[in-house]
Design a protein around this motif. Structure first.
Motif, PDB file in Angstrom:
ATOM      1  N   GLY A  45       1.340 -23.366   1.652  1.00 31.09           N
ATOM      2  CA  GLY A  45       0.983 -22.349   2.630  1.00 31.09           C
ATOM      3  C   GLY A  45       0.115 -22.905   3.740  1.00 31.09           C
ATOM      4  O   GLY A  45      -0.160 -22.227   4.719  1.00 31.09           O
ATOM      5  N   HIS A  46      -0.308 -24.152   3.580  1.00 35.61           N
ATOM      6  CA  HIS A  46      -1.200 -24.783   4.557  1.00 35.61           C
ATOM      7  C   HIS A  46      -0.721 -26.215   4.776  1.00 35.61           C
ATOM      8  O   HIS A  46      -0.275 -26.876   3.835  1.00 35.61           O
ATOM      9  CB  HIS A  46      -2.645 -24.776   4.010  1.00 35.61           C
ATOM     10  N   PRO A  47      -0.812 -26.720   6.001  1.00 29.25           N
ATOM     11  CA  PRO A  47      -0.343 -28.082   6.287  1.00 29.25           C
ATOM     12  C   PRO A  47      -0.959 -29.166   5.403  1.00 29.25           C
ATOM     13  O   PRO A  47      -0.334 -30.200   5.164  1.00 29.25           O
ATOM     14  CB  PRO A  47      -0.726 -28.289   7.756  1.00 29.25           C
ATOM     15  N   SER A  48      -2.158 -28.941   4.896  1.00 28.51           N
ATOM     16  CA  SER A  48      -2.799 -29.970   4.068  1.00 28.51           C
ATOM     17  C   SER A  48      -2.029 -30.246   2.780  1.00 28.51           C
ATOM     18  O   SER A  48      -2.204 -31.296   2.169  1.00 28.51           O
ATOM     19  CB  SER A  48      -4.239 -29.565   3.731  1.00 28.51           C
ATOM     20  N   GLY A  49      -1.161 -29.331   2.361  1.00 31.62           N
ATOM     21  CA  GLY A  49      -0.412 -29.529   1.125  1.00 31.62           C
ATOM     22  C   GLY A  49       0.972 -30.118   1.310  1.00 31.62           C
ATOM     23  O   GLY A  49       1.693 -30.350   0.331  1.00 31.62           O
ATOM     24  N   ILE A  50       1.360 -30.403   2.542  1.00 32.26           N
ATOM     25  CA  ILE A  50       2.732 -30.843   2.819  1.00 32.26           C
ATOM     26  C   ILE A  50       3.044 -32.187   2.171  1.00 32.26           C
ATOM     27  O   ILE A  50       4.090 -32.337   1.510  1.00 32.26           O
ATOM     28  CB  ILE A  50       3.001 -30.884   4.337  1.00 32.26           C
ATOM     29  N   ALA A  51       2.206 -33.178   2.346  1.00 32.18           N
ATOM     30  CA  ALA A  51       2.501 -34.517   1.810  1.00 32.18           C
ATOM     31  C   ALA A  51       2.675 -34.474   0.293  1.00 32.18           C
ATOM     32  O   ALA A  51       3.630 -35.054  -0.247  1.00 32.18           O
ATOM     33  CB  ALA A  51       1.396 -35.501   2.197  1.00 32.18           C
ATOM     34  N   GLN A  52       1.799 -33.769  -0.389  1.00 34.95           N
ATOM     35  CA  GLN A  52       1.880 -33.650  -1.851  1.00 34.95           C
ATOM     36  C   GLN A  52       3.161 -32.918  -2.263  1.00 34.95           C
ATOM     37  O   GLN A  52       3.840 -33.316  -3.196  1.00 34.95           O
ATOM     38  CB  GLN A  52       0.642 -32.920  -2.384  1.00 34.95           C
ATOM     39  N   TRP A  53       3.494 -31.845  -1.547  1.00 31.46           N
ATOM     40  CA  TRP A  53       4.689 -31.079  -1.869  1.00 31.46           C
ATOM     41  C   TRP A  53       5.951 -31.921  -1.672  1.00 31.46           C
ATOM     42  O   TRP A  53       6.845 -31.922  -2.509  1.00 31.46           O
ATOM     43  CB  TRP A  53       4.740 -29.818  -1.007  1.00 31.46           C
ATOM     44  N   LEU A  54       6.019 -32.651  -0.549  1.00 30.46           N
ATOM     45  CA  LEU A  54       7.198 -33.473  -0.283  1.00 30.46           C
ATOM     46  C   LEU A  54       7.308 -34.653  -1.241  1.00 30.46           C
ATOM     47  O   LEU A  54       8.407 -35.080  -1.588  1.00 30.46           O
ATOM     48  CB  LEU A  54       7.203 -33.966   1.168  1.00 30.46           C
ATOM     49  N   ALA A  55       6.175 -35.182  -1.684  1.00 29.91           N
ATOM     50  CA  ALA A  55       6.203 -36.314  -2.616  1.00 29.91           C
ATOM     51  C   ALA A  55       6.492 -35.882  -4.046  1.00 29.91           C
ATOM     52  O   ALA A  55       7.173 -36.592  -4.791  1.00 29.91           O
ATOM     53  CB  ALA A  55       4.866 -37.062  -2.556  1.00 29.91           C
ATOM     54  N   HIS A  56       5.985 -34.723  -4.436  1.00 27.48           N
ATOM     55  CA  HIS A  56       6.087 -34.335  -5.843  1.00 27.48           C
ATOM     56  C   HIS A  56       6.595 -32.912  -6.065  1.00 27.48           C
ATOM     57  O   HIS A  56       7.562 -32.693  -6.780  1.00 27.48           O
ATOM     58  CB  HIS A  56       4.722 -34.496  -6.531  1.00 27.48           C
ATOM     59  N   GLY A  57       5.920 -31.921  -5.478  1.00 29.51           N
ATOM     60  CA  GLY A  57       6.161 -30.515  -5.808  1.00 29.51           C
ATOM     61  C   GLY A  57       7.590 -30.054  -5.645  1.00 29.51           C
ATOM     62  O   GLY A  57       8.152 -29.407  -6.539  1.00 29.51           O
ATOM     63  N   VAL A  58       8.221 -30.384  -4.519  1.00 31.72           N
ATOM     64  CA  VAL A  58       9.575 -29.906  -4.275  1.00 31.72           C
ATOM     65  C   VAL A  58      10.588 -30.565  -5.213  1.00 31.72           C
ATOM     66  O   VAL A  58      11.689 -30.059  -5.406  1.00 31.72           O
ATOM     67  CB  VAL A  58       9.967 -30.094  -2.786  1.00 31.72           C
ATOM     68  N   HIS A  59      10.203 -31.660  -5.845  1.00 27.46           N
ATOM     69  CA  HIS A  59      11.106 -32.389  -6.742  1.00 27.46           C
ATOM     70  C   HIS A  59      10.860 -32.072  -8.218  1.00 27.46           C
ATOM     71  O   HIS A  59      11.581 -32.560  -9.086  1.00 27.46           O
ATOM     72  CB  HIS A  59      10.972 -33.890  -6.494  1.00 27.46           C
ATOM     73  N   GLU A  60       9.863 -31.264  -8.526  1.00 24.72           N
ATOM     74  CA  GLU A  60       9.523 -30.938  -9.918  1.00 24.72           C
ATOM     75  C   GLU A  60      10.664 -30.228 -10.637  1.00 24.72           C
ATOM     76  O   GLU A  60      10.907 -30.468 -11.812  1.00 24.72           O
ATOM     77  CB  GLU A  60       8.270 -30.072  -9.970  1.00 24.72           C
ATOM     78  N   LEU A  61      11.364 -29.351  -9.962  1.00 28.88           N
ATOM     79  CA  LEU A  61      12.471 -28.625 -10.568  1.00 28.88           C
ATOM     80  C   LEU A  61      13.535 -29.607 -11.068  1.00 28.88           C
ATOM     81  O   LEU A  61      14.032 -29.487 -12.188  1.00 28.88           O
ATOM     82  CB  LEU A  61      13.065 -27.647  -9.555  1.00 28.88           C
ATOM     83  N   ARG A  62      13.860 -30.599 -10.244  1.00 25.87           N
ATOM     84  CA  ARG A  62      14.837 -31.605 -10.642  1.00 25.87           C
ATOM     85  C   ARG A  62      14.297 -32.466 -11.778  1.00 25.87           C
ATOM     86  O   ARG A  62      14.983 -32.723 -12.758  1.00 25.87           O
ATOM     87  CB  ARG A  62      15.228 -32.488  -9.454  1.00 25.87           C
ATOM     88  N   ARG A  63      13.051 -32.889 -11.659  1.00 23.10           N
ATOM     89  CA  ARG A  63      12.456 -33.734 -12.712  1.00 23.10           C
ATOM     90  C   ARG A  63      12.423 -33.018 -14.060  1.00 23.10           C
ATOM     91  O   ARG A  63      12.553 -33.647 -15.095  1.00 23.10           O
ATOM     92  CB  ARG A  63      11.044 -34.145 -12.309  1.00 23.10           C
ATOM     93  N   SER A  64      12.258 -31.715 -14.042  1.00 17.81           N
ATOM     94  CA  SER A  64      12.209 -30.943 -15.287  1.00 17.81           C
ATOM     95  C   SER A  64      13.603 -30.702 -15.872  1.00 17.81           C
ATOM     96  O   SER A  64      13.728 -30.216 -16.989  1.00 17.81           O
ATOM     97  CB  SER A  64      11.518 -29.593 -15.049  1.00 17.81           C
ATOM     98  N   GLY A  65      14.635 -31.010 -15.087  1.00 17.73           N
ATOM     99  CA  GLY A  65      16.002 -30.800 -15.545  1.00 17.73           C
ATOM    100  C   GLY A  65      16.498 -29.378 -15.355  1.00 17.73           C
ATOM    101  O   GLY A  65      17.585 -29.030 -15.801  1.00 17.73           O
ATOM    102  N   GLN A  66      15.725 -28.553 -14.665  1.00 14.64           N
ATOM    103  CA  GLN A  66      16.073 -27.139 -14.528  1.00 14.64           C
ATOM    104  C   GLN A  66      16.771 -26.796 -13.210  1.00 14.64           C
ATOM    105  O   GLN A  66      17.088 -25.628 -12.974  1.00 14.64           O
ATOM    106  CB  GLN A  66      14.812 -26.293 -14.675  1.00 14.64           C
ATOM    107  N   GLY A  67      17.007 -27.782 -12.352  1.00 13.69           N
ATOM    108  CA  GLY A  67      17.690 -27.497 -11.099  1.00 13.69           C
ATOM    109  C   GLY A  67      17.317 -28.479 -10.018  1.00 13.69           C
ATOM    110  O   GLY A  67      16.901 -29.603 -10.286  1.00 13.69           O
ATOM    111  N   VAL A  68      17.437 -28.033  -8.768  1.00  9.65           N
ATOM    112  CA  VAL A  68      17.142 -28.896  -7.627  1.00  9.65           C
ATOM    113  C   VAL A  68      16.915 -28.037  -6.389  1.00  9.65           C
ATOM    114  O   VAL A  68      17.544 -26.992  -6.224  1.00  9.65           O
ATOM    115  CB  VAL A  68      18.301 -29.906  -7.389  1.00  9.65           C
ATOM    116  N   HIS A  69      15.975 -28.460  -5.529  1.00  8.22           N
ATOM    117  CA  HIS A  69      15.761 -27.853  -4.216  1.00  8.22           C
ATOM    118  C   HIS A  69      16.290 -28.838  -3.178  1.00  8.22           C
ATOM    119  O   HIS A  69      15.924 -30.023  -3.204  1.00  8.22           O
ATOM    120  CB  HIS A  69      14.268 -27.632  -3.928  1.00  8.22           C
ATOM    121  N   LEU A  70      17.123 -28.371  -2.260  1.00  7.55           N
ATOM    122  CA  LEU A  70      17.695 -29.224  -1.229  1.00  7.55           C
ATOM    123  C   LEU A  70      17.481 -28.620   0.148  1.00  7.55           C
ATOM    124  O   LEU A  70      17.498 -27.394   0.310  1.00  7.55           O
ATOM    125  CB  LEU A  70      19.203 -29.401  -1.458  1.00  7.55           C
TER     126      LEU A  70
END
Length: 180
Positions: A45-70
């Motif tokens: 919700g804030h620009p300060s979280g973008i780098a962390q989200w792009l590096a890890h958060g947006v890929h967590e769904l795929r890493r967990s085996g439950q899906g993927v965000h594209l």
């Protein structure tokens, strides 16, 4: 298959459905600044979280085996996002969701992306059923489901609670055999 590859990428007529990447930071910053709500759940919700989200958060769904965000990429511009989630590999089921940037709505990107990702999922995985859910009063999403070939299966009354109260949800389904 019990997980999706980290380099999952799907090409449609006008779009490339691809993983979000650190190079997307500037575009995501603009989206967040304009308060456009089309990014996957968990987007910062804030620009300060973008780098962390792009590096890890947006890929967590795929890493967990439950899906993927594209990202829905149209000639280098992120025009939307699409996801497979609630994937149950043993049952062969998943749900699909999407969002399109407000400035790019009405151009057919959502049905194109949904058709492309569902076709890819049925061709490359053991999934046998994909669900799509939309609020009964969201006529645009109902049209997307129909244009993408999903079958309307029923209405779940007052199934989702939003800030303005409960909403009825239409459930659509697409089976691998429906594409044959």
């Amino acid at each position: 298959m019990t997980a999706l590859a980290p380099d999952t990428s799907v090409r449609t007529g006008r779009l490339t459905l691809r993983p979000f990447a650190p190079a997307d930071a500037g575009r995501i910053r603009a989206v967040i600044g304009a308060r456009h709500a089309f990014l996957p759940p968990g987007a910062p919700g804030h620009p300060s979280g973008i780098a962390q989200w792009l590096a890890h958060g947006v890929h967590e769904l795929r890493r967990s085996g439950q899906g993927v965000h594209l990202a829905m990429d149209a000639d280098g511009l992120i025009v939307g996002a699409i996801s497979l989630f609630k994937t149950l590999w043993g049952a062969g089921t998943t749900e699909i969701g999407y969002g399109v940037h407000p400035l790019h709505r009405g151009r057919g990107y959502a049905p194109e992306a949904v058709r492309g990702l569902t076709r890819w999922a049925f061709e490359t995985t053991a999934l046998r059923r994909i669900e799509l859910r939309a609020h009964l009063d969201n006529t645009a999403s109902l049209r997307v489901a129909e244009k993408a070939g999903f079958v309307r299966e029923g209405v779940l009354r007052a199934a989702e609670m939003e800030d303005d109260g409960p909403h009825d949800v239409v459930v659509f389904g697409l089976l691998r055999s429906d594409l044959a």
